[in-house]
Motif scaffolding. Sequence first.
Motif, PDB file in Angstrom:
ATOM      1  N   VAL A  13      37.758  34.884  29.981  1.00 38.90           N
ATOM      2  CA  VAL A  13      38.602  34.852  31.177  1.00 38.90           C
ATOM      3  C   VAL A  13      39.448  36.116  31.286  1.00 38.90           C
ATOM      4  O   VAL A  13      39.528  36.742  32.350  1.00 38.90           O
ATOM      5  N   ALA A  14      40.096  36.511  30.185  1.00 34.47           N
ATOM      6  CA  ALA A  14      40.964  37.695  30.233  1.00 34.47           C
ATOM      7  C   ALA A  14      40.180  38.988  30.175  1.00 34.47           C
ATOM      8  O   ALA A  14      40.686  40.036  30.603  1.00 34.47           O
ATOM      9  N   VAL A  16      37.633  40.030  31.863  1.00 36.61           N
ATOM     10  CA  VAL A  16      37.269  40.606  33.164  1.00 36.61           C
ATOM     11  C   VAL A  16      38.406  41.453  33.737  1.00 36.61           C
ATOM     12  O   VAL A  16      38.218  42.630  34.040  1.00 36.61           O
ATOM     13  N   PRO A  17      39.623  40.886  33.912  1.00 32.76           N
ATOM     14  CA  PRO A  17      40.695  41.730  34.451  1.00 32.76           C
ATOM     15  C   PRO A  17      41.092  42.878  33.526  1.00 32.76           C
ATOM     16  O   PRO A  17      41.385  43.977  33.994  1.00 32.76           O
ATOM     17  N   LEU A 240      42.821  36.471  42.187  1.00 32.14           N
ATOM     18  CA  LEU A 240      42.099  35.799  41.108  1.00 32.14           C
ATOM     19  C   LEU A 240      42.141  36.601  39.811  1.00 32.14           C
ATOM     20  O   LEU A 240      42.209  36.026  38.720  1.00 32.14           O
ATOM     21  N   LEU A 241      42.114  37.912  39.908  1.00 33.96           N
ATOM     22  CA  LEU A 241      42.178  38.742  38.703  1.00 33.96           C
ATOM     23  C   LEU A 241      43.539  38.608  38.022  1.00 33.96           C
ATOM     24  O   LEU A 241      43.615  38.562  36.788  1.00 33.96           O
ATOM     25  N   VAL A 243      45.496  35.951  38.212  1.00 27.20           N
ATOM     26  CA  VAL A 243      45.499  34.599  37.640  1.00 27.20           C
ATOM     27  C   VAL A 243      44.657  34.554  36.365  1.00 27.20           C
ATOM     28  O   VAL A 243      45.047  33.938  35.360  1.00 27.20           O
ATOM     29  N   ALA A 244      43.494  35.216  36.376  1.00 25.53           N
ATOM     30  CA  ALA A 244      42.620  35.220  35.207  1.00 25.53           C
ATOM     31  C   ALA A 244      43.280  35.907  34.019  1.00 25.53           C
ATOM     32  O   ALA A 244      43.136  35.462  32.870  1.00 25.53           O
ATOM     33  N   MET A 247      45.821  33.285  32.658  1.00 23.78           N
ATOM     34  CA  MET A 247      45.167  32.159  31.985  1.00 23.78           C
ATOM     35  C   MET A 247      44.485  32.599  30.703  1.00 23.78           C
ATOM     36  O   MET A 247      44.590  31.936  29.667  1.00 23.78           O
ATOM     37  N   GLY A 248      43.772  33.715  30.751  1.00 22.71           N
ATOM     38  CA  GLY A 248      43.063  34.184  29.571  1.00 22.71           C
ATOM     39  C   GLY A 248      43.995  34.526  28.432  1.00 22.71           C
ATOM     40  O   GLY A 248      43.702  34.234  27.260  1.00 22.71           O
TER      41      GLY A 248
END
Length: 269
Positions: A13-14, A16-17, A240-241, A243-244, A247-248
């Motif tokens: 999850v983390a 990607v950003p 979304l990035l 938020v990701a 969360m990640g």
Amino acid sequence: MKRLGRYRPGAAVAGVPLGLALLGPLLAGEPPARAASFTLGGGHWLGTDFVGRDVLDQVLLGGRSVALVALGATALAYLVALPLGLISALTHRSWLEELLMRPLDVLLAVPSLLMILLVAAAFPPGAAGLALLVAFVSVPDAARIVRAAAAEAASRPAVEALRMQGETWWRIAVGYVGRSILRTLAADAGIRLTGVLYLVATAAFLGIGVAPDATDWAVMVDRNRTGLLVQPWAVVVPALLIVALTMGSNLLVDAAMENRTPPGKGRSS
């Protein structure tokens, strides 16, 4: 391998950003020619933004200012909060504890975003200044968490035994108390990063620390929200990035602390 597997959801999850924040500028290349505002297609995979720039290109270039400022501010906050909290919890001098903690209580009474707005109005910060400012308003909360967790550990008989043995303050504070509060600090770090991301993104949303048309995920959310119903990708993707990343980071912290045994417990003599 089983232990490493716990990190996979958070890393996925983390990753990607964070990957876009670090490698995005290398992948962006030459910016495409501008087109009409809030359009889809025409060679623009994610459409165009409010001034006709390619959204994908802006996404690739806009992560560093959010991710690096947030991570830097969180690290700076703990760099100050940890020694303040540990000294306050371990000292036997009440005047020293009052001297360290009461000024933080005054800062804690002022809303963080209001403090940022007031300081930024007098001294407009850049990216580094924004990181310092966010770290500054995050220190009171973090220091109180450290002190509360460390005070419980410092009251244990083991600490008195270490003092009677002539152990150094550093050995007691870091070697025992610091290890004892590691789980609490890790949980707070995940929450703290979430709050810092919120402050950094909100500051960028309000134009603090970045230019109004800067290539920044938070600025993208603000400037493109007027065309949300026409071209949603310009808002949805950067949001979304962010938020990701939040969360990640929390998932990684949870995985790191899962099944850890506090020092002195669960061990056979």
